[in-house]
Every structure is written in C-alpha cells, then in structure tokens.
Design a protein around this motif. Sequence first.
Motif, PDB file in Angstrom:
ATOM      1  N   LEU A 169     -48.013 -43.577 -28.598  1.00 45.47           N
ATOM      2  CA  LEU A 169     -47.638 -44.471 -29.705  1.00 45.47           C
ATOM      3  C   LEU A 169     -46.199 -44.223 -30.131  1.00 45.47           C
ATOM      4  CD1 LEU A 169     -50.659 -44.621 -32.185  1.00 45.47           C
ATOM      5  CD2 LEU A 169     -49.506 -46.526 -31.071  1.00 45.47           C
ATOM      6  N   GLY A 170     -45.849 -42.945 -30.256  1.00 44.30           N
ATOM      7  CA  GLY A 170     -44.487 -42.592 -30.642  1.00 44.30           C
ATOM      8  C   GLY A 170     -43.485 -43.094 -29.628  1.00 44.30           C
ATOM      9  N   LEU A 171     -43.792 -42.853 -28.351  1.00 46.57           N
ATOM     10  CA  LEU A 171     -42.892 -43.293 -27.292  1.00 46.57           C
ATOM     11  C   LEU A 171     -42.754 -44.810 -27.317  1.00 46.57           C
ATOM     12  CD1 LEU A 171     -41.266 -42.037 -25.033  1.00 46.57           C
ATOM     13  CD2 LEU A 171     -43.164 -42.456 -23.487  1.00 46.57           C
ATOM     14  N   ALA A 188     -43.103 -46.814 -29.846  1.00 52.53           N
ATOM     15  CA  ALA A 188     -42.305 -47.258 -30.996  1.00 52.53           C
ATOM     16  C   ALA A 188     -40.821 -47.169 -30.683  1.00 52.53           C
ATOM     17  CB  ALA A 188     -42.635 -46.412 -32.220  1.00 52.53           C
ATOM     18  N   ILE A 189     -40.409 -46.042 -30.089  1.00 53.31           N
ATOM     19  CA  ILE A 189     -39.001 -45.870 -29.717  1.00 53.31           C
ATOM     20  C   ILE A 189     -38.588 -46.940 -28.716  1.00 53.31           C
ATOM     21  CG2 ILE A 189     -37.428 -44.405 -28.416  1.00 53.31           C
ATOM     22  CD1 ILE A 189     -37.693 -42.989 -30.774  1.00 53.31           C
ATOM     23  N   PHE A 232     -51.460 -40.475 -29.386  1.00 58.34           N
ATOM     24  CA  PHE A 232     -50.460 -40.326 -30.434  1.00 58.34           C
ATOM     25  C   PHE A 232     -49.061 -40.220 -29.831  1.00 58.34           C
ATOM     26  CE2 PHE A 232     -48.476 -38.189 -34.106  1.00 58.34           C
ATOM     27  CZ  PHE A 232     -48.938 -39.028 -35.103  1.00 58.34           C
ATOM     28  N   HIS A 233     -48.980 -39.406 -28.781  1.00 63.49           N
ATOM     29  CA  HIS A 233     -47.710 -39.238 -28.075  1.00 63.49           C
ATOM     30  C   HIS A 233     -47.208 -40.587 -27.563  1.00 63.49           C
ATOM     31  CE1 HIS A 233     -45.325 -36.566 -25.070  1.00 63.49           C
ATOM     32  NE2 HIS A 233     -44.657 -37.653 -25.384  1.00 63.49           N
ATOM     33  N   ALA A 258     -56.858 -38.086 -28.009  1.00 57.91           N
ATOM     34  CA  ALA A 258     -56.183 -38.483 -29.253  1.00 57.91           C
ATOM     35  C   ALA A 258     -54.735 -38.023 -29.234  1.00 57.91           C
ATOM     36  CB  ALA A 258     -56.911 -37.892 -30.454  1.00 57.91           C
ATOM     37  N   GLU A 259     -54.535 -36.819 -28.704  1.00 57.35           N
ATOM     38  CA  GLU A 259     -53.187 -36.268 -28.599  1.00 57.35           C
ATOM     39  C   GLU A 259     -52.312 -37.162 -27.720  1.00 57.35           C
ATOM     40  OE1 GLU A 259     -51.664 -33.682 -29.911  1.00 57.35           O
ATOM     41  OE2 GLU A 259     -49.867 -33.925 -28.694  1.00 57.35           O
TER      42      GLU A 259
END
Lengths: 335, 442
Positions: free
Chosen positions: B30-32, B34-35, B27-28, B23-24
């Motif tokens: 997903l953030g990357l 998005a950027i 999440f990481h 999950a960690e």
Amino acid sequence: MMIYPRPLLVKSGVAPVAVNLFSNCKTNQPGFRARNQVEKINIGFLMLAAGLAVLTTVGIVVSMLFETMNFFSMHSGRDFFFGLSWAPNFHGNSALSILPLLWGTLYISFVALLVAVPLGLFSAIYLSEYASSLTRSMAKPLLEVLAGIPTIVYGLFALVTFGPFLKDMFGPEGFFALGWMNDARSVATAGIVMGIMLIPFVSSLSDDIINAVPQSLRDGSFGLGATRSETIKHVVLPAALPGIVGAILLAASRAIGETMIVVLGAGAIARFTGNPLEALTTVTTRIVSQLTGDGDFNSPETLVAFALGLTLFVLTLGLNIFALYYVRKYREQYE
Amino acid sequence: MTDLKTDKSLYATTAHSKRRSAAEKRFHRLGLAAILIGLCMLGILMTTIVTKGSGAFQQSFATLDIDLLEAKLDKTGNRDPEDLKKVTTFGYAPLIKAAVEQVVETHRIETGLKSKDMAAIISKSAAAQMRYRVLDDPSLIGTTAEFKFLTNSWIDGYLKGRVTRETIGNNKNVSVEQLDFVDRLVGLGIVEKSFNMQFIFGADASDQRPEDAGIGVAMVGSLAMMCVVLLLALPIGVAASVYLEEFAPKNRLTDIIAVNIANLAAVPSIVFGILGLAIFINTLHFPQSAPLVGGLVLTLMTLPTIIISTRAALEAVPPSIRSAALALGASKMQTTFHHVLPLAAPGILTGTILGLAQALGETAPLLLIGMIGYVATNMPETVTQGLLSPNSAMPAQIYEWAKRADPAFYERAWGGIIILLIFLITMNIIAVTLRRRFERRW
C-alpha cells in the motif's frame, strides 16, 4: 548600515563650520556615544519592518471588515448567513447566501482530502519506515515538486485534460455510457486534481512527524514480537496522531482557500447537490467572479465578495491556529 | 496467549503467522502504491504539459511575394508618411489576395476555392504586418517584396495535427477544400513550420488571432513585479527577521508577532488580492492592472515566507560567533550586521529565491487587481511605464488564454506554462546549488 557622524563631518570641508555652529549641541560633548544613538535609530527601522507583518494582518481585517459592514448595510445578514440560494442579479434584489457556496467549498475540499490523505499518509509511512535512504532521497523531493507547481497549471490540467477525461468515462457518450456527467467541470474534476496538489502537504509534514517519534518506541514494539506494520499501526501512528491531524488540517485550510483549480475546474452553479460528477461553485470562485465583473462597486453584488473573503479568512485562520496548536502540543510530549 | 501453547517450533508457519505476514506485505505494498501513484501523477502532469505545450513553439508560416502596388498604397505618389498612414489595413488586404492568386496561377494549382477563401488561410494579422513594414520603409512601394506571414490558427492546427478533416465537420472557419489547398502549398514549400520566436517575445493578440499571440509582454510584466518584490520583500523581510531573532525581547508581543507571521504564511493568496484591491486601488487610487500594484500585493504575500526562512538561517549561525564579536568590543548591532548576517546570507538568499518562485507562479491575487481581461499588446518602453502602465503577468496571461476556450489558445496556455516552469525550475536549481555550495555545518 553603520554610520559614524563625527569622523565623516570632520573630513569634509564644511564640517568645521557645522561643528562650530552646533558647538553647544549635545553631540559635541565628550560623553556622547554616537554609536549608541545611531543604533537606536537603526533598531527603530528594524522594529518597523517587523511591525509591517502585523500591519498586513490588520490591513486585511480592516479593509475587509469595512466593506463587509457596507455590504450588511445594504443586504440583510439573515439572507447572507441563513439563506439557501445564490443568485446575484445586477438589477438588484439578489439572493446572496453563503451556504450553497460553503457547501461547494467543503464538498470539493472533502474530495481533495479523500485523495490526498490516504496517498500522502501512506507515502509518508513508506518513506520513513520502509524506503531505503536512496529511494527516500529520490522520491521525497520528486513528490515535493507537486507542491511547487503553480496552481494555474493544475487548473488548466483540470479544465483541459482531467475534466474531459472524466466526461469520456462517465458522460452520456462516454466509455461506460452512463450519462452521469454533463459538464467536464465538476466536484470530482476539481477535487481530485486538488488532491494531487495536496499530496506533498500531507506527506512532507507527516513524514517529519513520524520521524520525530523516538526509535525506542519502535524497538520496544519489535522486542515484543510485533511486525513492522503492527508497530506502525499500533505504536508509531498513535504517537504521531496529533501531528498528523495538524498536517491534515493545514492541507484542509489550503484546500478551502484554493482558487485557480476551482475557478477553472469546478463550474459556476451554486446549489446543494451530493453528486460528485455535477458542477458546483465555491467561495473563492464567487469572490473572483464578483470582483472581476463589470458591476457597480458600491452594489451589494460586488461588496458581497468582501464578506465572502472575510469568512474565508476567518475559516482558514481558525484552521491554521487549531493545527499549529495541535502540532505544538504534540512536540511537547517527547522533548 | 493460547496461540503460544503449541508443540510446534516457533519458526513453523501457522494460520495466524501467515495472516500476520500477509498483512505486513499488504501494508508495505500500500505504501509503495501510494508513492508510485503520486509519482505517476507527476509524470502524467509533466507529459501533458510537454506534449500539449510544445506545439506553441512551432508555427506555420506562408512565404509570399507581394507586389506592393503604388496605385493601392500611395495614390499621390509623393511617399508622404502622412498620406501613407491614411491607407488602412483594408487597403493592404487585396494585395495578399492578389499574391495568392499569383501563386495558384504560376504553380497551376487546381482548386474550387474563391480567391477570398484562399487568402483566408493567412492570418488576419498579415495586413497589419505589411502596413508596418511599408510605413517603416516607404521605398518598398512599387517593388515586389517577400513576406513571411503567419497562417490562420485552423491551418496551423491542421499542420500540427490538432485539426483534422474529420473534426472540422461544419466548422465555418475552415473547409476541407482549404485544407487540400494548404496540402499543395506545403508540397511547394510555400507553407512550412518553423520555430516561433513571436510566441516567446511577442505580445498578446485579440481572441480572433490565436496564431499571433505571444507571452513576451506578460513576461516583462512578471519581471517588473519580481523586481518590486525583490526590492521590497528582501530588505523588509531581513530587517524584520533580524529584529525578531537578535534584538526582540522574549515577551508576549514578540510571540504574537511570530505567530502572526506563521499564520500569514498560510492565508489563502486570494485574500491578499482582496487586500490589494481595497487598499492599493480603492483607497490609494493606484492604477489598475499595473505591475507595481501586483508587485506590492505579492510582496505582502511573500514576506512571511522570506521572514521564516531568514529566521531559520540566522538561528543556524552559532552563538560563539556572536560572543567572539561582542568580546572584541563590537556592539550588538555591529555583531549582527558585520558577522551574523554575512554568515547567514546563503540561507537568506535561498529562502528569497524560493519565495520569489512562489510569487512568480501566483495567479489568484492578480485576477482581483485587474490583470486579466486586458490584452497586453504593447511592450512597455520605459521603466516607469513598465511599472505603472497596465500589463499582464505570465500566470494571468495563461489564465486569460485558458478562459478563451479555443483549442488554439489552450496550446498557447500550455506553451506559456512551459516557459513559466522553465523560470521556476531555473530559480529552484539556483537555490539548491546555493544551498549545496555554501551550506556550512558548524
């Protein structure tokens, strides 16, 4: 800015005469403080300048209210607020209802937020919680460039590049041969492009707000054995939530008031449709088309633009005030 | 908590810890992602602008030797300017046809085209171009002069790869024979592409002649508006912020003004256009489409931005500066204008430049005060004319071209965007440099 009348007057040749003429005047008395008098005038100018901002708001409201009242004297308010169709007709007898336009505006804004909120929020989380300071110093200004590009550029991009691309995918002769899309201009065209423009609005504000969450909260969560993502999901985001909601509301207000992207990318058909691949029209596009047409100025078809403008103003102002209230309320918690 | 009751080491992975670290990672990523999507969009946007717009800076020209026959241009033979003016562009058109026929003859080009269709590859602006040059210099009549004409936008599009033999189909404006003819002329060096000064400095043209359209006049209109904005918004904005930051009593009224300004900054720009239309044009009867009105509307729009950044700059000046000046006997106003304001100047300037950049790219309010639907053909000659006579502005001109729905005009619109962005980037670089250079940490 500083003017000292006395020494200046004495230096010039005319001064003695002038001084004699006004010898009984207050300005010649030893107790007179010229500096204070001059500064009183100066401060008057400063107040005037500050008042201009209020005057602008008053001007906006009065000018639109006046023409809106004109409009309602010619057209029934019931049709404007509760009617279901928008069909301006320059021979008179038009149906001018705001509801289909409001539907278009809200639908396109919703699509835009659907793009901007997840992308912006995840970007903000990544930048503030995961990224190295180097990545952050590079990526943040680059993302903000998106907010600095004039909206006409996005409009042209929607009209010439993105719309035809969507049509090539979903149109009758498109890649998937689905025939879902007949016109390059659609809700999705304008909405997605607008969403790209709004990414930095969401990400920058959210980033600031996430950064303002005290480190001690994170440390406490790590200390209890939570992973980074668990800390973000269960500690940081709930703490930052009011501020993030404020940021999203500000982005929504931008989306509702946006003009150029929808003028070029959304189309001109007022209707209630749920299909994002069909063209819809918005409040702002109708303001532009009603006020740039050749119609008689004193006809309801032209004056309706002012009623639309006032509605838009009230809507965005309400959202802004609500958003600022939310952000302020949050700030009070940690100071 | 039952999970923890285990005999295994805490370091050993269990199903639960695996799920958590997955999950960690998710999440990481997903953030990357998005950027990267955001940056990718920026990349796509920029690439589109450069690839689609760079064509506007190149244009195809045809160089022809024209016999300026006296019999056609000056029947009386007395070179009287009044008589010369009577010959309209229709009188000049046959000379172009003759020159093209001449080229076909001397180079023995085989083509099935009629001479009318051969001459059609030249822009419709050519006759006017000749007429102006002859009226300027009547001694050219009777001689053979070399002219560099624009080619028709379809031919230009063909040479740029925008128009191909396949895409023209049943197009009435251009035929495959004409394209073959152009290929021969290119081989002979008569038609060639060169840098297009006219696009940058020239005037807009009617929708029949995309090849002739330029953004120069609109640029002058934009500059005139920016002058108005700078002259009004900077002093008023600074005065308002000085009052609010240094003099205003901390009461309800001041608070209302401050909140009001913050809200004005977020009012949709089109609302300012409605305000301008209702007040400046309908009530005060200012001329429509005038850069002065555009400047006033943009001033009202930019003021809140300037006030907000100026207040921030004033706030950053430490109170010790003020105390020192006051202690030496300066009045509050002297303290502000002699000490605080100069120290805040770089910050104010940065905010003003960013506000101007925002105003320069704004389109929506300009539409409502009549800056579209107007073909900006004449370069203003005096300052008053520059402010009061109808003109366009760069973003309004771009919108106008986008609306004409012709690929040749789209190319102009993208080209205009490149010029607009160059202005904006320059302004932003200046602002950032100013901030870096003069920023002080107290």
